[in-house]
Design a protein around this motif. Sequence first.
Motif, short mmCIF file in Angstrom:
data_model
loop_
_atom_site.label_atom_id
_atom_site.label_comp_id
_atom_site.label_asym_id
_atom_site.label_seq_id
_atom_site.Cartn_x
_atom_site.Cartn_y
_atom_site.Cartn_z
N ASN A 237 0.82 -1.21 0.00
CA ASN A 237 0.00 0.00 0.00
C ASN A 237 0.86 1.27 0.00
OD1 ASN A 237 -1.94 -2.05 1.86
ND2 ASN A 237 -3.01 -0.83 0.30
N PHE A 238 2.16 1.12 0.09
CA PHE A 238 3.04 2.29 0.13
C PHE A 238 4.13 2.15 -0.93
CE2 PHE A 238 1.24 1.52 4.28
CZ PHE A 238 0.79 2.78 4.67
N GLU A 239 4.21 3.15 -1.78
CA GLU A 239 5.19 3.16 -2.85
C GLU A 239 6.15 4.33 -2.67
OE1 GLU A 239 3.35 3.19 -6.63
OE2 GLU A 239 2.63 1.10 -6.49
N ALA A 240 7.43 4.06 -2.80
CA ALA A 240 8.44 5.11 -2.70
C ALA A 240 8.72 5.65 -4.09
CB ALA A 240 9.72 4.55 -2.09
N GLU A 241 8.67 6.97 -4.23
CA GLU A 241 8.91 7.61 -5.52
C GLU A 241 10.11 8.54 -5.39
OE1 GLU A 241 5.24 9.54 -6.45
OE2 GLU A 241 4.41 7.75 -7.41
N LYS A 242 11.02 8.46 -6.37
CA LYS A 242 12.23 9.28 -6.37
C LYS A 242 12.00 10.50 -7.25
CE LYS A 242 17.22 8.74 -7.09
NZ LYS A 242 18.29 7.79 -7.55
N ASP A 243 12.28 11.70 -6.71
CA ASP A 243 12.10 12.91 -7.50
C ASP A 243 13.39 13.30 -8.21
OD1 ASP A 243 13.75 14.17 -5.66
OD2 ASP A 243 12.10 14.97 -4.47
N ALA A 244 13.35 14.45 -8.90
CA ALA A 244 14.48 14.89 -9.71
C ALA A 244 15.72 15.19 -8.87
CB ALA A 244 14.09 16.13 -10.52
N THR A 245 15.53 15.51 -7.61
CA THR A 245 16.67 15.84 -6.74
C THR A 245 17.30 14.60 -6.13
OG1 THR A 245 15.32 16.08 -4.74
CG2 THR A 245 15.55 18.04 -6.17
N GLY A 246 16.69 13.44 -6.34
CA GLY A 246 17.21 12.21 -5.76
C GLY A 246 16.57 11.85 -4.43
N ALA A 247 15.67 12.73 -3.94
CA ALA A 247 14.98 12.47 -2.67
C ALA A 247 13.78 11.56 -2.93
CB ALA A 247 14.53 13.77 -2.04
N TYR A 248 13.38 10.85 -1.89
CA TYR A 248 12.25 9.93 -2.00
C TYR A 248 11.04 10.46 -1.23
CZ TYR A 248 15.11 6.23 -4.05
OH TYR A 248 15.91 5.49 -4.88
N SER A 249 9.85 10.19 -1.78
CA SER A 249 8.60 10.46 -1.07
C SER A 249 7.76 9.19 -1.09
CB SER A 249 7.83 11.61 -1.74
OG SER A 249 7.51 11.29 -3.08
N VAL A 250 6.91 9.02 -0.10
CA VAL A 250 6.10 7.80 0.01
C VAL A 250 4.65 8.14 -0.36
CG1 VAL A 250 5.26 5.98 1.54
CG2 VAL A 250 7.61 6.85 1.78
N ARG A 251 4.09 7.34 -1.29
CA ARG A 251 2.71 7.55 -1.74
C ARG A 251 1.85 6.37 -1.32
NH1 ARG A 251 -0.11 6.28 -6.51
NH2 ARG A 251 1.74 5.19 -7.30
N PHE A 252 0.65 6.69 -0.77
CA PHE A 252 -0.27 5.65 -0.35
C PHE A 252 -1.07 5.15 -1.54
CE2 PHE A 252 -4.47 4.24 1.17
CZ PHE A 252 -4.06 3.21 2.02
N VAL A 253 -1.16 3.83 -1.70
CA VAL A 253 -1.92 3.21 -2.79
C VAL A 253 -3.04 2.39 -2.16
CG1 VAL A 253 -1.83 1.65 -4.76
CG2 VAL A 253 0.16 3.06 -4.20
N ARG A 254 -4.29 2.80 -2.45
CA ARG A 254 -5.42 2.15 -1.79
C ARG A 254 -5.61 0.72 -2.25
NH1 ARG A 254 -9.34 4.03 1.27
NH2 ARG A 254 -8.70 6.19 0.84
N ASN A 255 -5.53 0.49 -3.54
CA ASN A 255 -5.72 -0.88 -4.06
C ASN A 255 -4.50 -1.29 -4.88
OD1 ASN A 255 -8.47 -1.28 -3.09
ND2 ASN A 255 -9.04 0.31 -4.60
N PRO A 256 -3.46 -1.76 -4.24
CA PRO A 256 -2.26 -2.15 -4.97
C PRO A 256 -2.53 -3.36 -5.85
CG PRO A 256 -2.10 -2.89 -2.72
CD PRO A 256 -3.35 -2.05 -2.79
N SER A 257 -1.87 -3.44 -6.97
CA SER A 257 -2.08 -4.57 -7.89
C SER A 257 -1.35 -5.79 -7.36
CB SER A 257 -1.54 -4.19 -9.27
OG SER A 257 -0.18 -3.81 -9.20
#
Length: 257
Positions: A237-257
């Motif tokens: 339910n939690f996905e880590a996304e890397k931005d252009a600066t190299g930092a990561y943010s965590v996004r909540f996914v309600r219905n993961p595949s």
Amino acid sequence: MVRITEHDPEPASASPRDAEAHKLEGNRAFGEGRFEDAERHYTAALEASASTSDEGASDQPDETGDASARREDAREDDRATGAGTTDGETRVASSVVRSNEDGKTTTSRRGVVDRARATYFANRAACRLKLARPNEAAEDCTRALRCDESFVKARLRRAEARETADPKDLEGALTDCEAAAADADADAGLRLHAETAAARLRPLVEARREALKEEMLGTLRGLGDALLGNFGLSTKNFEAEKDATGAYSVRFVRNPS
């Protein structure tokens, strides 16, 4: 009545000459493939030199002769005592100069150096590698480097031992090879050997690091799933996304595949 009692004379203390004699016998045995005999002789050399190694820290080194001549003397001694497989008594690196003939320690820009004992330890390590005892060989090389931290051959020998030790220490082996390759005072041939070994070890170390990272992440995912399961969630339910600066943010996914 006068009683005359005979006393056994006190045994003569071991001297650097005794240590050198054992080293030469060890070199001969090593060259003939008698590695256990060679190991015993190098151990005897270490025992004979132990009493003198702490006494000579304040001795003044002999500063005659130029550095290139001393380096050539060291190479000649290597060739004369096993074609470079084991090491001669005198080594020169940085501003270190020839050790006194009594085998005592000298002082260099890099600190107190005991070249003779460094050689005995490194040579015994070579025997222990031949006898398939890499862990003990690595320990001897570490002792050699404590006696002379600029001893590149001992560093490379430790790298070889660490690579075959149980458990393997590939990180340590790579560190030793990179340090040897970066030593500007080392022999060009030894630096090339170190660079070649480092190039071979880097992908192995990277693969090991990736495997450890995956193992750690798997463990963390298992712990996370165990905790999140109480709330009907999982780590999916939690996905880590890397931005252009190299930092990561965590996004909540309600219905993961």
